[in-house]
Design a protein around this motif. Structure first.
Motif, mmCIF file in Angstrom:
data_model
loop_
_atom_site.group_PDB
_atom_site.id
_atom_site.type_symbol
_atom_site.label_atom_id
_atom_site.label_comp_id
_atom_site.label_asym_id
_atom_site.label_seq_id
_atom_site.Cartn_x
_atom_site.Cartn_y
_atom_site.Cartn_z
ATOM 1 N N LEU A 67 0.943 -1.150 -0.043
ATOM 2 C CA LEU A 67 -0.067 0.119 -0.049
ATOM 3 C C LEU A 67 0.785 1.355 0.003
ATOM 4 C CD1 LEU A 67 -2.548 1.611 0.099
ATOM 5 C CD2 LEU A 67 -2.633 1.130 2.598
ATOM 6 N N GLU A 68 1.757 1.087 0.650
ATOM 7 C CA GLU A 68 2.800 2.269 0.979
ATOM 8 C C GLU A 68 3.351 2.614 -0.626
ATOM 9 O OE1 GLU A 68 7.102 3.639 2.879
ATOM 10 O OE2 GLU A 68 5.944 2.318 3.959
ATOM 11 N N ASN A 69 3.831 1.540 -1.405
ATOM 12 C CA ASN A 69 4.424 1.610 -2.696
ATOM 13 C C ASN A 69 3.370 2.272 -3.457
ATOM 14 O OD1 ASN A 69 6.907 1.072 -1.603
ATOM 15 N ND2 ASN A 69 6.859 -0.946 -2.803
ATOM 16 N N ARG A 70 2.362 1.741 -3.493
ATOM 17 C CA ARG A 70 1.090 2.156 -4.371
ATOM 18 C C ARG A 70 0.806 3.816 -4.325
ATOM 19 N NH1 ARG A 70 -2.130 -2.109 -2.647
ATOM 20 N NH2 ARG A 70 -3.696 -0.658 -2.385
ATOM 21 N N LEU A 71 0.933 4.157 -2.794
ATOM 22 C CA LEU A 71 0.362 5.582 -2.660
ATOM 23 C C LEU A 71 1.309 6.409 -3.066
ATOM 24 C CD1 LEU A 71 -1.223 5.103 0.820
ATOM 25 C CD2 LEU A 71 -2.582 5.684 -1.393
ATOM 26 N N ALA A 72 2.671 6.155 -3.030
ATOM 27 C CA ALA A 72 3.759 6.809 -3.195
ATOM 28 C C ALA A 72 3.806 7.054 -4.666
ATOM 29 C CB ALA A 72 5.022 6.493 -2.709
ATOM 30 N N ALA A 73 3.524 5.944 -5.460
ATOM 31 C CA ALA A 73 3.770 5.943 -6.988
ATOM 32 C C ALA A 73 2.815 6.893 -7.418
ATOM 33 C CB ALA A 73 3.631 4.749 -7.652
ATOM 34 N N ALA A 74 1.292 6.764 -6.824
ATOM 35 C CA ALA A 74 0.192 7.541 -7.212
ATOM 36 C C ALA A 74 0.340 9.115 -6.956
ATOM 37 C CB ALA A 74 -1.067 7.335 -6.539
ATOM 38 N N LEU A 75 0.915 9.436 -5.722
ATOM 39 C CA LEU A 75 1.191 10.927 -5.692
ATOM 40 C C LEU A 75 2.475 11.355 -6.464
ATOM 41 C CD1 LEU A 75 1.033 10.687 -1.675
ATOM 42 C CD2 LEU A 75 -0.407 11.803 -3.335
ATOM 43 N N ARG A 76 3.486 10.491 -6.726
ATOM 44 C CA ARG A 76 4.514 11.247 -7.488
ATOM 45 C C ARG A 76 3.838 11.219 -8.923
ATOM 46 N NH1 ARG A 76 7.426 7.095 -4.871
ATOM 47 N NH2 ARG A 76 7.451 5.737 -6.660
ATOM 48 N N GLY A 77 2.798 10.345 -9.456
ATOM 49 C CA GLY A 77 2.331 10.661 -10.728
ATOM 50 C C GLY A 77 1.416 12.027 -10.859
ATOM 51 N N ALA A 78 0.988 12.376 -9.628
ATOM 52 C CA ALA A 78 0.012 13.501 -9.587
ATOM 53 C C ALA A 78 1.051 14.870 -9.467
ATOM 54 C CB ALA A 78 -1.011 13.191 -8.395
ATOM 55 N N GLY A 79 2.434 14.703 -9.392
ATOM 56 C CA GLY A 79 3.169 15.801 -9.458
ATOM 57 C C GLY A 79 3.745 16.275 -7.973
ATOM 58 N N PHE A 80 3.610 15.114 -6.997
ATOM 59 C CA PHE A 80 4.178 15.377 -5.644
ATOM 60 C C PHE A 80 5.556 14.712 -5.517
ATOM 61 C CE2 PHE A 80 -0.129 16.056 -4.866
ATOM 62 C CZ PHE A 80 -0.322 16.827 -3.670
ATOM 63 N N VAL A 81 6.301 15.487 -4.599
ATOM 64 C CA VAL A 81 7.773 14.989 -4.559
ATOM 65 C C VAL A 81 8.014 14.408 -3.158
ATOM 66 C CG1 VAL A 81 10.308 15.751 -4.097
ATOM 67 C CG2 VAL A 81 8.759 16.563 -6.074
ATOM 68 N N GLN A 82 8.454 13.005 -3.162
ATOM 69 C CA GLN A 82 8.475 12.301 -1.860
ATOM 70 C C GLN A 82 9.800 12.599 -1.001
ATOM 71 O OE1 GLN A 82 8.152 8.122 -2.183
ATOM 72 N NE2 GLN A 82 8.127 7.900 0.111
ATOM 73 N N VAL A 83 9.697 13.221 0.257
ATOM 74 C CA VAL A 83 10.523 13.584 1.110
ATOM 75 C C VAL A 83 10.721 12.655 2.157
ATOM 76 C CG1 VAL A 83 10.572 16.022 0.533
ATOM 77 C CG2 VAL A 83 9.086 14.968 2.509
ATOM 78 N N ALA A 84 12.262 12.570 3.010
ATOM 79 C CA ALA A 84 12.276 11.548 4.130
ATOM 80 C C ALA A 84 12.906 12.599 5.143
ATOM 81 C CB ALA A 84 13.153 10.325 3.590
#
Length: 278
Positions: A67-84
């Motif tokens: 689920l974490e991977n799916r959500l991260a991929a969907a958000l990146r596809g919507a123009g969001f940048v992942q941070v840590a």
């Protein structure tokens, strides 16, 4: 006269993820109850073993990781940048969220030193890096983080001491589009999770004041806020924004029809939603 499950039977059935209907069964005699308990328990044990076998031979990873991977991929596809960002948080940054010694949430914080704690939320770190990203990047600035948070919580089956949060923030959109945008972002997460039955409602938060919560029946799955916000000035940032935070274990519990959020997260007792003492 009708007989319900004993306390120990009820606890065991809950651990094995029995449905609400199964947990609320009644019987005309204790002998009928004992016979039914053996049948229900054995069926739930067999279903648990099948799920563990599927994990071992097919998926090879817990559902929360997928689920974490799916959500991260969907958000990146919507123009969001992942941070840590770090799990260890300073007391000063927590104070900027108004969580000081007198705050209702203060007693739920895991302190590891006098001035350091395990983060109870992702927002302080996101605020901290946004003050620089808003200077370095053109608007809108869209970022998200998925990571562990920690609170001393014990209120029933929907709370965990360690839980996985998704926080997403979009900064710099037109102010009149905020309400529409928060609905769109909630839908993006719900669609990716596979949850159709949800609604948005306004509520009050001890940290954010007025919030826009994402609800499944009476379970809060996410909580959003609209800016400009009274917290913004503490971080030296200005402008309209929207943000939502989701608990992944709750999302997974609802998506899979589970009854206990503790079975969905990081655990030594459960693996991928399955109680191991079966």
């Amino acid at each position: 006269m009708s007989f319900l499950w004993t306390v120990s039977q009820q606890k065991r059935l809950s651990e094995l993820n029995a449905s609400e209907e199964e947990k609320n069964m009644s019987f005309s005699s204790t002998s009928d109850r004992e016979a039914a308990y053996k049948r229900v328990e054995m069926r739930l044990i067999n279903e648990s073993k099948q799920r563990l076998n599927k994990l071992r031979h097919e998926t090879k990873r817990p559902a929360i990781c997928a689920l974490e991977n799916r959500l991260a991929a969907a958000l990146r596809g919507a123009g969001f940048v992942q941070v840590a960002t770090p799990v260890i948080l300073s007391k000063k940054l927590l104070g900027k969220m108004t969580i000081t010694d007198e705050h209702a949430l203060f007693s739920q914080v895991f302190w590891i030193e006098e001035n350091k704690c395990l983060r109870p939320m992702l927002a302080p770190n996101l605020y901290y890096i946004l003050k620089d990203l808003l200077r370095l990047w053109e608007k809108p600035v869209r970022i998200f983080e998925i990571g562990s948070c920690f609170r001393k919580e014990s209120q029933g089956s929907n709370h965990l001491n360690e839980f996985t949060m998704l926080n997403l923030v979009e900064w710099g959109l037109p102010e009149e589009q905020r309400q529409k945008r928060i609905s769109e972002l909630a839908k993006l997460v719900m669609d990716e999770t596979g949850i159709d039955e949800y609604h948005l409602e306004h509520a009050e938060s001890v940290v954010y004041g007025e919030t826009v919560d994402v609800m499944h029946r009476d379970i809060e799955l996410g909580s959003g806020a609209l800016g400009p916000h009274f917290l913004d000035g503490r971080w030296g940032v200005v402008g309209p924004w929207v943000g939502i935070g989701f608990g992944l274990e709750r999302l997974l519990m609802v998506e899979q029809g589970g009854q206990n959020v503790r079975s969905m997260g990081k655990s030594l007792t459960y693996l991928d939603g399955v109680r191991l003492n079966i």
